[in-house]
Design a protein around this motif. Structure first.
Motif, PDB file in Angstrom:
ATOM      1  N   PRO A   1       0.849  -0.976   0.108  1.00 59.52           N
ATOM      2  CA  PRO A   1      -0.139   0.029  -0.141  1.00 59.52           C
ATOM      3  C   PRO A   1       0.928   1.435  -0.098  1.00 59.52           C
ATOM      4  CG  PRO A   1      -0.820  -1.648   1.733  1.00 59.52           C
ATOM      5  CD  PRO A   1       0.659  -2.026   1.305  1.00 59.52           C
ATOM      6  N   ARG A   2       0.342   2.385  -0.404  1.00 61.12           N
ATOM      7  CA  ARG A   2       1.116   3.800  -0.443  1.00 61.12           C
ATOM      8  C   ARG A   2       1.523   4.013   1.000  1.00 61.12           C
ATOM      9  NH1 ARG A   2      -0.174   7.477  -5.475  1.00 61.12           N
ATOM     10  NH2 ARG A   2      -0.673   5.729  -7.067  1.00 61.12           N
ATOM     11  N   GLY A   3       2.593   4.388   1.059  1.00 64.10           N
ATOM     12  CA  GLY A   3       3.257   4.815   2.649  1.00 64.10           C
ATOM     13  C   GLY A   3       3.650   3.796   3.055  1.00 64.10           C
ATOM     14  N   THR A   4       3.996   2.541   2.301  1.00 63.76           N
ATOM     15  CA  THR A   4       4.685   1.393   2.923  1.00 63.76           C
ATOM     16  C   THR A   4       5.989   1.139   2.382  1.00 63.76           C
ATOM     17  OG1 THR A   4       2.483   0.305   3.535  1.00 63.76           O
ATOM     18  CG2 THR A   4       4.371  -0.998   3.616  1.00 63.76           C
ATOM     19  N   PRO A   5       7.134   1.024   3.010  1.00 60.21           N
ATOM     20  CA  PRO A   5       8.314   0.981   2.283  1.00 60.21           C
ATOM     21  C   PRO A   5       8.276  -0.548   1.652  1.00 60.21           C
ATOM     22  CG  PRO A   5       8.582   1.580   4.721  1.00 60.21           C
ATOM     23  CD  PRO A   5       7.200   1.179   4.400  1.00 60.21           C
ATOM     24  N   GLY A   6       9.169  -0.582   0.670  1.00 60.30           N
ATOM     25  CA  GLY A   6       9.435  -1.771  -0.067  1.00 60.30           C
ATOM     26  C   GLY A   6      10.489  -1.708  -1.042  1.00 60.30           C
ATOM     27  N   GLU A   7      10.612  -2.564  -2.054  1.00 61.45           N
ATOM     28  CA  GLU A   7      11.421  -2.363  -3.315  1.00 61.45           C
ATOM     29  C   GLU A   7      10.796  -1.850  -4.575  1.00 61.45           C
ATOM     30  OE1 GLU A   7      14.521  -5.300  -5.909  1.00 61.45           O
ATOM     31  OE2 GLU A   7      12.980  -6.141  -4.837  1.00 61.45           O
ATOM     32  N   PHE A   8      11.789  -0.711  -5.060  1.00 63.12           N
ATOM     33  CA  PHE A   8      11.112   0.065  -6.299  1.00 63.12           C
ATOM     34  C   PHE A   8      11.616  -0.948  -7.390  1.00 63.12           C
ATOM     35  CE2 PHE A   8      11.834   3.017  -9.494  1.00 63.12           C
ATOM     36  CZ  PHE A   8      10.913   4.016  -9.450  1.00 63.12           C
ATOM     37  N   CYS A   9      10.391  -1.026  -8.200  1.00 62.83           N
ATOM     38  CA  CYS A   9      10.583  -1.692  -9.487  1.00 62.83           C
ATOM     39  C   CYS A   9       9.884  -0.665 -10.665  1.00 62.83           C
ATOM     40  CB  CYS A   9       9.678  -3.072  -9.598  1.00 62.83           C
ATOM     41  SG  CYS A   9      10.200  -4.307  -8.233  1.00 62.83           S
ATOM     42  N   THR A  10      10.445  -0.858 -11.739  1.00 58.66           N
ATOM     43  CA  THR A  10       9.968  -0.142 -12.828  1.00 58.66           C
ATOM     44  C   THR A  10       9.897  -1.039 -14.095  1.00 58.66           C
ATOM     45  OG1 THR A  10      10.439   1.963 -14.225  1.00 58.66           O
ATOM     46  CG2 THR A  10      12.415   0.594 -13.615  1.00 58.66           C
ATOM     47  N   ARG A  11       8.930  -0.783 -15.070  1.00 59.04           N
ATOM     48  CA  ARG A  11       8.782  -1.415 -16.348  1.00 59.04           C
ATOM     49  C   ARG A  11       8.531  -0.377 -17.435  1.00 59.04           C
ATOM     50  NH1 ARG A  11       4.032  -5.786 -16.444  1.00 59.04           N
ATOM     51  NH2 ARG A  11       2.744  -4.022 -16.147  1.00 59.04           N
ATOM     52  N   GLY A  12       8.990  -0.792 -18.873  1.00 55.54           N
ATOM     53  CA  GLY A  12       8.536   0.243 -19.988  1.00 55.54           C
ATOM     54  C   GLY A  12       9.608   0.346 -20.833  1.00 55.54           C
ATOM     55  N   TYR A  13       9.661   1.315 -21.725  1.00 59.91           N
ATOM     56  CA  TYR A  13      10.559   1.356 -22.821  1.00 59.91           C
ATOM     57  C   TYR A  13      11.981   1.362 -22.395  1.00 59.91           C
ATOM     58  CZ  TYR A  13      11.563   6.160 -21.757  1.00 59.91           C
ATOM     59  OH  TYR A  13      12.130   7.381 -21.250  1.00 59.91           O
ATOM     60  N   SER A  14      12.202   1.985 -21.254  1.00 56.25           N
ATOM     61  CA  SER A  14      13.452   2.329 -20.783  1.00 56.25           C
ATOM     62  C   SER A  14      14.410   0.998 -20.262  1.00 56.25           C
ATOM     63  CB  SER A  14      13.588   3.211 -19.762  1.00 56.25           C
ATOM     64  OG  SER A  14      12.883   2.511 -18.382  1.00 56.25           O
ATOM     65  N   VAL A  15      13.588  -0.052 -19.855  1.00 56.51           N
ATOM     66  CA  VAL A  15      14.132  -1.331 -19.216  1.00 56.51           C
ATOM     67  C   VAL A  15      15.304  -1.888 -20.453  1.00 56.51           C
ATOM     68  CG1 VAL A  15      14.245  -3.483 -18.339  1.00 56.51           C
ATOM     69  CG2 VAL A  15      12.743  -1.602 -17.644  1.00 56.51           C
ATOM     70  N   MET A  16      16.604  -1.942 -19.925  1.00 60.08           N
ATOM     71  CA  MET A  16      17.558  -2.307 -20.860  1.00 60.08           C
ATOM     72  C   MET A  16      17.157  -3.854 -21.494  1.00 60.08           C
ATOM     73  SD  MET A  16      20.210  -4.314 -18.199  1.00 60.08           S
ATOM     74  CE  MET A  16      19.662  -5.766 -17.125  1.00 60.08           C
ATOM     75  N   LEU A  17      18.059  -4.198 -22.642  1.00 62.10           N
ATOM     76  CA  LEU A  17      17.768  -5.220 -23.312  1.00 62.10           C
ATOM     77  C   LEU A  17      18.286  -6.509 -22.495  1.00 62.10           C
ATOM     78  CD1 LEU A  17      18.806  -4.296 -26.787  1.00 62.10           C
ATOM     79  CD2 LEU A  17      16.613  -4.229 -26.085  1.00 62.10           C
ATOM     80  N   GLY A  18      18.966  -6.234 -21.829  1.00 65.24           N
ATOM     81  CA  GLY A  18      19.724  -7.279 -20.856  1.00 65.24           C
ATOM     82  C   GLY A  18      21.025  -7.172 -20.479  1.00 65.24           C
ATOM     83  N   TYR A  19      21.839  -7.715 -19.877  1.00 67.09           N
ATOM     84  CA  TYR A  19      23.223  -7.680 -19.444  1.00 67.09           C
ATOM     85  C   TYR A  19      24.009  -8.573 -20.598  1.00 67.09           C
ATOM     86  CZ  TYR A  19      22.297  -6.054 -14.760  1.00 67.09           C
ATOM     87  OH  TYR A  19      21.920  -5.350 -13.787  1.00 67.09           O
ATOM     88  N   TRP A  20      24.835  -7.983 -21.156  1.00 71.63           N
ATOM     89  CA  TRP A  20      25.721  -8.477 -22.288  1.00 71.63           C
ATOM     90  C   TRP A  20      26.076  -9.753 -21.845  1.00 71.63           C
ATOM     91  CZ3 TRP A  20      25.733  -7.344 -27.480  1.00 71.63           C
ATOM     92  CH2 TRP A  20      26.719  -8.008 -28.113  1.00 71.63           C
TER      93      TRP A  20
END
Length: 546
Positions: free
Chosen positions: A382-401
């Motif tokens: 829930p909002r206001g609760t600490p946790g791990e930040f995750c993101t998704r979308g065009y910016s996420v790398m193709l992967g580790y080489w």
């Protein structure tokens, strides 16, 4: 009876009326040249060299065609090992026009690290400065080369061979680049950036035109860039901060890139801002601290500054306020991200309140999604609760080489990038980054976030900068230790004097048990504090009874 309203989850998506760019970097540069060909594109303050966009594009083409004449083609890995200079930028855009993959090499690397990157990325062409500071790059390349079977061509900037490449490219048929452009896709990989991993060897985040062009563009959009802006870039090009948030943000808006020096120097940066009438200034917090502490600060006319970016590490609130008040950067923004996400996921807006800009990393970037999860269950908190930040979308790398296992650990099946950062989202979608999961201190069962203590320590009149780490303790498992940099002329600081200052103002178990006064922190070249080094040194200090 109505059911209770469920708490809103810590999830946000970035809506925007401005669409994503579908161009390659070369195509996008061509659009800018067509619109702003006579405007200044690049200024190298140390040498006085200047390029309009039309001149810049011509030199980019010359480098591209010169490299092509030496056999560089789509998918080939081209390493660049150099501090900030105009040639770095020319190579960045030239390799993108060829579809070659530019591999950024940290200017601070030694032979062992250079050899690893040359082999891990399979670099065939290396473009290098002759050296930087005390590093003799040519000697290190000669030492590494026998152990690097893929490396077939080395070009040293400023040598006759480099000038021959430029002359060859300038005389070549420009139509060849049009033919190459027809074979390129925005989704092609064109950049590998090695993360400054705290354990083991670094991993190569592989990024596409689409990744970094759009991220640079939207960073610039949120800074309000136009062709009238002049961006002072003292942060390194080898890192996303310089080459994406700096160079690509500029060229996608027709703004000017200004290089103050090969490496960071506070006085030189301020002098460059004044001489070039820069409207935007970049830096990590330690850079801004150095500029604000510069004795000659008031001698420089920095009234042209409007905006800029502070990023790369948590930004102390007191420093942010001084950047607005003393440097006049009233529209300065905070950015948060990581190499693997091109890099920016969150940014404050230029019209956000000062309170928002000093206490959060802003809201989600356009066209991206973010969420905060329970690291154990993986469920959104829930909002206001600490946790791990995750993101998704065009910016996420193709992967580790060439590292599929490591990629799978970082990016889950739904393409969410797991950052390892602890964050909290408020009801309006603003996010605070409170620390790294690995940096959290657990003292006698109490979770302590170093960032909170560091912010408090910045209110001490004698403390210029502070970092807090956890150190082993037999009784509590971990104890807190503060590393502090004091202002010139300050009285010596001890754990006792700091405790006296903090008592009644900071919860007792958060007051650092140990204090270590230093002149500087162990840093990466991008200005991030290496807490892993601090913890190692702290064990030696404490075991020695100091």
């Amino acid at each position: 009876m109505y059911a209770a309203t469920p708490q809103r989850p810590s999830y946000a998506s970035g809506t925007s009326e401005v669409p994503l760019l579908g161009d390659t970097i070369g195509d996008n540069l061509a659009h800018t040249v067509a619109a702003f060909g006579d405007r200044e594109a690049l200024v190298d303050h140390p040498s006085g060299r200047r390029w309009t966009y039309r001149e810049f594009a011509a030199d980019v083409d010359a480098v591209a065609l010169g490299l092509a004449a030496r056999g560089v083609g789509k998918g080939d890995r081209v390493g660049i090992w150099s501090p900030n200079c105009p040639e770095w930028t020319l190579v960045q855009y030239a390799t993108a026009k060829l579809g070659a993959i530019l591999v950024n090499i940290n200017p601070a690397y030694r032979t062992h690290e250079l050899t690893y990157v040359l082999n891990q990325a399979g670099i065939s062409t290396l473009i290098s400065a002759s050296g930087f500071k005390s590093s003799d790059y040519v000697a290190m390349i000669d030492e590494a080369r026998p152990d690097c079977p893929t490396l077939s061509d080395v070009l040293v900037l400023g040598t006759p061979e480099w000038h021959d490449l430029l002359a060859t490219g300038a005389a070549a048929d420009r139509a060849r680049l049009d033919d190459i452009a027809a074979t390129l896709s925005p989704d092609d990989p064109i950049n590998i950036q090695y993360t400054s991993g705290t354990t083991g060897f670094p991993k190569g985040a592989t990024l596409s035109h689409h990744n970094i062009l759009n991220n640079g563009f939207f960073v610039g959009e949120l800074c309000g860039y136009t062709e009238a802006d002049r961006i002072c870039i003292p942060v390194p090009f080898y890192h996303c901060f310089g080459m994406v948030m700096g160079n690509l943000a500029a060229t996608s808006h027709g703004a000017c890139m200004v290089i103050p020096a090969p490496g960071f120097d506070a006085a030189t940066t301020l002098e460059t801002v004044a001489a070039e009438r820069c409207t935007s200034l970049y830096g990590v917090p330690t850079m801004f601290i150095a500029e604000l502490s510069e004795p000659s600060l008031d001698e420089y006319d920095v009234s042209s500054l409007r905006t800029g970016i502070m990023a790369g590490a948590p930004c102390p609130a007191e420093i942010m306020k001084q950047v607005i008040d003393r440097l006049g950067m009233r529209e300065v923004t905070i950015c948060y991200g990581m190499t693997e996400t091109s890099p920016v996921s969150m940014q404050t807006r230029t019209d956000d309140t000062i309170e928002r800009r000093v206490s959060t990393v802003g809201r989600v970037h356009p066209h991206l999604e973010v969420k905060i999860i329970d690291p154990e269950s993986g469920l959104t908190v829930p909002r206001g609760t600490p946790g791990e930040f995750c993101t998704r979308g065009y910016s996420v790398m193709l992967g580790y080489w060439q590292q599929a296992d490591e990629t799978a650990e970082a990016i889950d099946a739904a393409r969410w990038m797991h950052t390892g950062d602890i964050a909290v989202m408020d009801d309006e979608g603003y996010v605070q980054i409170t620390g790294r999961i690995k940096d959290m201190i657990i003292r006698g069962g109490e979770n302590i976030y170093p960032r909170e203590i560091e912010e408090f320590l910045h209110t001490h009149p004698d403390i210029v900068d502070a970092q807090v780490i956890g150190v082993p303790d037999e009784r509590y498992g971990e104890e807190t230790m503060a590393w502090v940099i004091l202002r010139d002329g300050a009285e010596p600081m001890t754990a006792e004097s700091l405790r006296e200052f903090a008592t009644g103002r900071l919860t007792h178990y958060k007051i650092p048990r140990y204090v270590h006064v230093v002149d500087e922190f162990p840093m990466t070249v991008t200005g991030k504090v290496r807490k892993v080094d601090m913890r190692e040194q702290a064990r030696e200090i404490l075991s020695g009874g100091r």
